[in-house]
Each structure stands twice: as structure tokens, then as C-alpha cells.
Design a protein around this motif. Structure first.
Motif, PDB file in Angstrom:
ATOM      1  N   VAL A 157     -21.392  -8.341 -44.324  1.00  0.00           N
ATOM      2  CA  VAL A 157     -22.130  -7.634 -43.277  1.00  0.00           C
ATOM      3  C   VAL A 157     -23.598  -7.861 -43.595  1.00  0.00           C
ATOM      4  N   ASP A 158     -24.346  -8.400 -42.625  1.00  0.00           N
ATOM      5  CA  ASP A 158     -25.730  -8.772 -42.911  1.00  0.00           C
ATOM      6  C   ASP A 158     -25.825  -9.654 -44.168  1.00  0.00           C
ATOM      7  N   GLN A 159     -24.922 -10.615 -44.243  1.00  0.00           N
ATOM      8  CA  GLN A 159     -24.947 -11.597 -45.335  1.00  0.00           C
ATOM      9  C   GLN A 159     -24.598 -11.076 -46.727  1.00  0.00           C
ATOM     10  N   GLU A 160     -24.151  -9.804 -46.809  1.00  0.00           N
ATOM     11  CA  GLU A 160     -23.766  -9.284 -48.135  1.00  0.00           C
ATOM     12  C   GLU A 160     -22.285  -8.959 -48.165  1.00  0.00           C
ATOM     13  N   ASN A 161     -21.606  -9.393 -49.210  1.00  0.00           N
ATOM     14  CA  ASN A 161     -20.192  -9.053 -49.371  1.00  0.00           C
ATOM     15  C   ASN A 161     -20.057  -7.551 -49.633  1.00  0.00           C
ATOM     16  N   ILE A 162     -19.375  -6.862 -48.723  1.00  0.00           N
ATOM     17  CA  ILE A 162     -19.279  -5.393 -48.833  1.00  0.00           C
ATOM     18  C   ILE A 162     -18.081  -4.943 -49.670  1.00  0.00           C
ATOM     19  N   LEU A 163     -17.237  -5.883 -50.072  1.00  0.00           N
ATOM     20  CA  LEU A 163     -15.992  -5.457 -50.747  1.00  0.00           C
ATOM     21  C   LEU A 163     -16.224  -4.793 -52.100  1.00  0.00           C
ATOM     22  N   PRO A 164     -17.250  -5.196 -52.869  1.00  0.00           N
ATOM     23  CA  PRO A 164     -17.483  -4.481 -54.139  1.00  0.00           C
ATOM     24  C   PRO A 164     -18.287  -3.183 -53.987  1.00  0.00           C
ATOM     25  N   TYR A 165     -18.714  -2.838 -52.796  1.00  0.00           N
ATOM     26  CA  TYR A 165     -19.595  -1.672 -52.610  1.00  0.00           C
ATOM     27  C   TYR A 165     -18.983  -0.375 -53.139  1.00  0.00           C
ATOM     28  N   LYS A 166     -19.861   0.463 -53.726  1.00  0.00           N
ATOM     29  CA  LYS A 166     -19.487   1.817 -54.156  1.00  0.00           C
ATOM     30  C   LYS A 166     -20.619   2.769 -53.787  1.00  0.00           C
ATOM     31  N   ASN A 167     -20.329   4.054 -53.819  1.00  0.00           N
ATOM     32  CA  ASN A 167     -21.325   5.122 -53.726  1.00  0.00           C
ATOM     33  C   ASN A 167     -22.473   4.876 -52.741  1.00  0.00           C
ATOM     34  N   ARG A 168     -23.697   4.685 -53.280  1.00  0.00           N
ATOM     35  CA  ARG A 168     -24.876   4.588 -52.429  1.00  0.00           C
ATOM     36  C   ARG A 168     -24.766   3.419 -51.434  1.00  0.00           C
ATOM     37  N   LYS A 169     -24.281   2.282 -51.901  1.00  0.00           N
ATOM     38  CA  LYS A 169     -24.150   1.118 -51.020  1.00  0.00           C
ATOM     39  C   LYS A 169     -23.141   1.400 -49.901  1.00  0.00           C
ATOM     40  N   LEU A 170     -22.080   2.137 -50.225  1.00  0.00           N
ATOM     41  CA  LEU A 170     -21.097   2.491 -49.204  1.00  0.00           C
ATOM     42  C   LEU A 170     -21.703   3.427 -48.169  1.00  0.00           C
ATOM     43  N   ARG A 171     -22.478   4.388 -48.633  1.00  0.00           N
ATOM     44  CA  ARG A 171     -23.130   5.310 -47.695  1.00  0.00           C
ATOM     45  C   ARG A 171     -24.087   4.563 -46.779  1.00  0.00           C
ATOM     46  N   GLU A 172     -24.835   3.637 -47.350  1.00  0.00           N
ATOM     47  CA  GLU A 172     -25.748   2.828 -46.527  1.00  0.00           C
ATOM     48  C   GLU A 172     -24.969   2.010 -45.498  1.00  0.00           C
ATOM     49  N   LEU A 173     -23.852   1.435 -45.957  1.00  0.00           N
ATOM     50  CA  LEU A 173     -23.017   0.642 -45.041  1.00  0.00           C
ATOM     51  C   LEU A 173     -22.555   1.498 -43.871  1.00  0.00           C
ATOM     52  N   ARG A 174     -22.125   2.728 -44.174  1.00  0.00           N
ATOM     53  CA  ARG A 174     -21.549   3.581 -43.130  1.00  0.00           C
ATOM     54  C   ARG A 174     -22.619   4.166 -42.212  1.00  0.00           C
ATOM     55  N   THR A 175     -23.871   4.103 -42.627  1.00  0.00           N
ATOM     56  CA  THR A 175     -24.961   4.454 -41.720  1.00  0.00           C
ATOM     57  C   THR A 175     -25.248   3.283 -40.782  1.00  0.00           C
ATOM     58  N   LYS A 176     -25.181   2.091 -41.339  1.00  0.00           N
ATOM     59  CA  LYS A 176     -25.432   0.886 -40.554  1.00  0.00           C
ATOM     60  C   LYS A 176     -24.285   0.603 -39.587  1.00  0.00           C
ATOM     61  N   VAL A 177     -23.070   0.936 -40.027  1.00  0.00           N
ATOM     62  CA  VAL A 177     -21.862   0.650 -39.252  1.00  0.00           C
ATOM     63  C   VAL A 177     -21.246   1.972 -38.792  1.00  0.00           C
ATOM     64  N   GLY A 178     -21.466   2.337 -37.544  1.00  0.00           N
ATOM     65  CA  GLY A 178     -20.962   3.600 -37.008  1.00  0.00           C
ATOM     66  C   GLY A 178     -19.551   3.447 -36.488  1.00  0.00           C
ATOM     67  N   MET A 179     -18.851   4.579 -36.381  1.00  0.00           N
ATOM     68  CA  MET A 179     -17.431   4.519 -36.017  1.00  0.00           C
ATOM     69  C   MET A 179     -17.097   5.539 -34.936  1.00  0.00           C
ATOM     70  N   ILE A 180     -16.269   5.102 -33.992  1.00  0.00           N
ATOM     71  CA  ILE A 180     -15.768   5.988 -32.933  1.00  0.00           C
ATOM     72  C   ILE A 180     -14.239   5.944 -32.976  1.00  0.00           C
ATOM     73  N   PHE A 181     -13.625   7.135 -32.823  1.00  0.00           N
ATOM     74  CA  PHE A 181     -12.170   7.228 -32.985  1.00  0.00           C
ATOM     75  C   PHE A 181     -11.467   7.607 -31.680  1.00  0.00           C
ATOM     76  N   GLN A 182     -10.167   7.390 -31.657  1.00  0.00           N
ATOM     77  CA  GLN A 182      -9.362   7.767 -30.489  1.00  0.00           C
ATOM     78  C   GLN A 182      -9.458   9.259 -30.192  1.00  0.00           C
ATOM     79  N   ASN A 183      -9.450  10.071 -31.251  1.00  0.00           N
ATOM     80  CA  ASN A 183      -9.423  11.522 -31.028  1.00  0.00           C
ATOM     81  C   ASN A 183     -10.772  12.196 -31.255  1.00  0.00           C
ATOM     82  N   TYR A 184     -11.831  11.413 -31.109  1.00  0.00           N
ATOM     83  CA  TYR A 184     -13.236  11.864 -31.060  1.00  0.00           C
ATOM     84  C   TYR A 184     -13.782  12.352 -32.396  1.00  0.00           C
TER      85      TYR A 184
END
Ligand code: ADP
Ligand code: ADP
Length: 237
Positions: free
Chosen positions: A61-88
Motif C-alpha cells: 500500500v503506497d509502495q510499502e509491504n503492509i504484511l509485517p506491520y504492527k502497532n503504530r504502523k497498523l494504526r496509521e494503515l487503518r487511518t489511511k485505509v477506511g472501511m465500510i461494512f454490510q451492517n454499518y
């Protein structure tokens, strides 16, 4: 923007959710994934914000392999990548405003949200997001007093307040009737265009995919079996 390089995912019980996925999704693209139940659509989407973790390959994602991400990097990823669900996934007893502002502050239940420590900037961004999906008149309503379509619009507003570069929508219209589904898809498409947000949506219905997608990816048994512009789908599926 998002690149799958030979990505596989085997669940702990041995089920292969993804098999050697190779995909390159460009910034601003509106991609719809179609396939039968169990095809791997949800697994594919949830890999991109690391709700599930692929067991092989690389996912950039944005040229960085996200598979090793933990903690702070994961939080940053989830801010950059938003999610919408079936049940809102709204906090039912909370107001629309509180739900939407949570997109900016993190989850309700944080100290800031409990104490209502919202800055003017957070509030006005939340309000503008509600206006963009035409639901700002419900700002004081409790989330569970809204219809399904209204709740899904609030969840789009919530994701917009986090100013994401990517939106993932996992079956966002599966609980809605056809006219409401079209309305929700129209708003997703609108914010995708206006803000150039890369968008990946899972859908059951191919006709709706053809109407809204730039590109359609077909999945079966954890593999990509079709990938092309929406206009080329007719013959090959
Ligand atoms: P879709 O979204 O297309 O319905 P999924 O990605 O949900 O498909 O599922 C793909 C496959 O992985 C299915 O065989 C499903 O049963 C399996 N699967 C999904 N989640 C899990 C899990 N947590 N543990 C084990 N198997 C799972
Ligand atoms: P309360 O703490 O009273 O429950 P909420 O946190 O639920 O209030 O809601 C925040 C308030 O911000 C709402 O009353 C909403 O109407 C108000 N508001 C109205 N317009 C704007 C705006 N442009 N920017 C920010 N907030 C606004």
C-alpha cells in the motif's frame, strides 16, 4: 496504490482464502469485486487493512509491504485505509455526530470522545462529511433511529472524516433494497471521484458492478478468474 504480489492466505483451520493473487490497483480507481459466497472477496478486501493477515506474498500500500506491520504502523494503515461494512457498525445508542466524529478520533470510548473533547476542526469536518452524503439534518438523531440507507450514509461520512486514501466496502448494500442500494453506490462513486479515493467494493450483483465500477474483478475459490473494465464483462462471464 495497492499491489498484491503472489498473495496467499491460509486460515488456521486449513481453508485457503486466497491463492496467489496478483493485482495492481491504481490511485483513484473504483474496483468492484464479484463472486459467489465463499469466493474470497471479503478475505481479499480485509487483507488491505490487515483485518486478516495473508500468510504468503507481499501486499503493498503506497509502495510499502503492509504484511509485517504492527502497532503504530497498523494504526496509521487503518487511518489511511477506511472501511465500510454490510451492517454499518455504528454505535447504535450514540448520536450521528458522535459516530461520525469517531472516524476522526478513533473509537468512541476513548477519553477524548467520552469527555467530548472535540476540536472545532474535528466537528466541522464531521459536519461537512455528513453534508456530502446529504444526511446532516440527522446530526442529533440516535444512529439506531435511522433507516438502513441513512445508517450506511452515516458510515460513509464517518469514513470520510478520517480523510482516507483508500475506502474498502465489504458488501455495503447487501442489507438494502434496490433503490437504496443505488443511492449508496452513487454516494460511494461520488466521493471516489471528488477526492480521488481509491475504492474497492464487494458486491453480489454483477449488474450493479457493471453500472458503477471502472474495473471488475471476478473471484472463485480464492482466485482471480476475471479482471477487466466493466464494459468488457458481458461476453466473458
Ligand atoms: P466471500 O467474501 O467471497 O463470501 P470469504 O472471503 O468470506 O468469501 O471466504 C473465503 C473462504 O474462506 C471461504 O471458504 C470461507 O468459508 C473461508 N473463511 C472465511 N473466514 C474464515 C475464517 N475466519 N476461518 C476459516 N475459514 C474462513
Ligand atoms: P452533545 O455533546 O451536545 O451531545 P454532539 O457531540 O452529539 O453534541 O454533537 C455536536 C454538535 O455539533 C451537534 O449539536 C451538531 O449539531 C453541531 N454542529 C452543527 N453544525 C456544525 C458544524 N458546522 N461544525 C461542527 N459541528 C456542528
Amino acid at each position: 496504490m495497492i499491489e498484491f504480489k503472489d498473495v496467499s492466505l491460509v486460515y488456521p483451520n486449513g481453508t485457503q482464502g486466497l491463492k496467489n493473487i496478483n493485482l495492481n490497483i491504481k490511485e483513484g480507481e473504483f474496483v468492484v469485486i464479484v463472486g459467489l459466497s465463499g469466493a474470497g472477496k471479503s478475505t481479499l478486501i480485509r487483507s488491505v487493512n490487515r483485518m486478516v493477515t495473508p500468510t504468503g506474498g507481499e501486499l503493498l500500500v503506497d509502495q510499502e509491504n503492509i504484511l509485517p506491520y504492527k502497532n503504530r504502523k497498523l494504526r496509521e494503515l487503518r487511518t489511511k485505509v477506511g472501511m465500510i461494512f454490510q451492517n454499518y457498525n455504528l454505535v447504535k445508542r450514540s448520536t450521528v455526530m458522535k459516530n461520525v466524529i469517531a472516524g476522526r478520533l478513533g473509537h468512541t470510548g476513548t477519553l477524548k470522545s467520552i469527555l467530548n473533547l472535540y476540536s472545532k476542526e474535528d466537528m466541522s469536518l464531521a459536519y461537512q462529511s455528513l453534508q456530502r452524503v446529504n444526511i446532516s439534518d440527522k446530526v442529533h438523531s440516535r444512529a439506531d433511529q435511522l433507516s438502513g440507507g441513512q445508517q450506511q450514509r452515516v458510515s460513509i461520512a464517518r469514513v470520510l472524516t478520517q480523510q482516507p486514501k483508500v475506502i474498502l466496502a465489504d458488501e455495503p448494500v447487501a442489507s438494502l433494497d434496490p433503490p437504496t442500494s443505488h443511492q449508496v453506490m452513487t454516494y460511494l462513486r461520488k466521493v471516489n471521484k471528488e477526492d480521488n479515493i481509491t475504492t474497492i467494493v464487494n458486491l453480489h450483483f454483477i449488474d450493479m458492478a457493471m453500472e458503477y465500477a471502472d474495473r471488475i474483478i471476478g473471484m472463485r475459490a480464492g482466485e482471480v478468474v476475471f479482471d477487466g473494465p466493466a464494459s468488457t464483462v458481458n461476453e466473458s462471464t
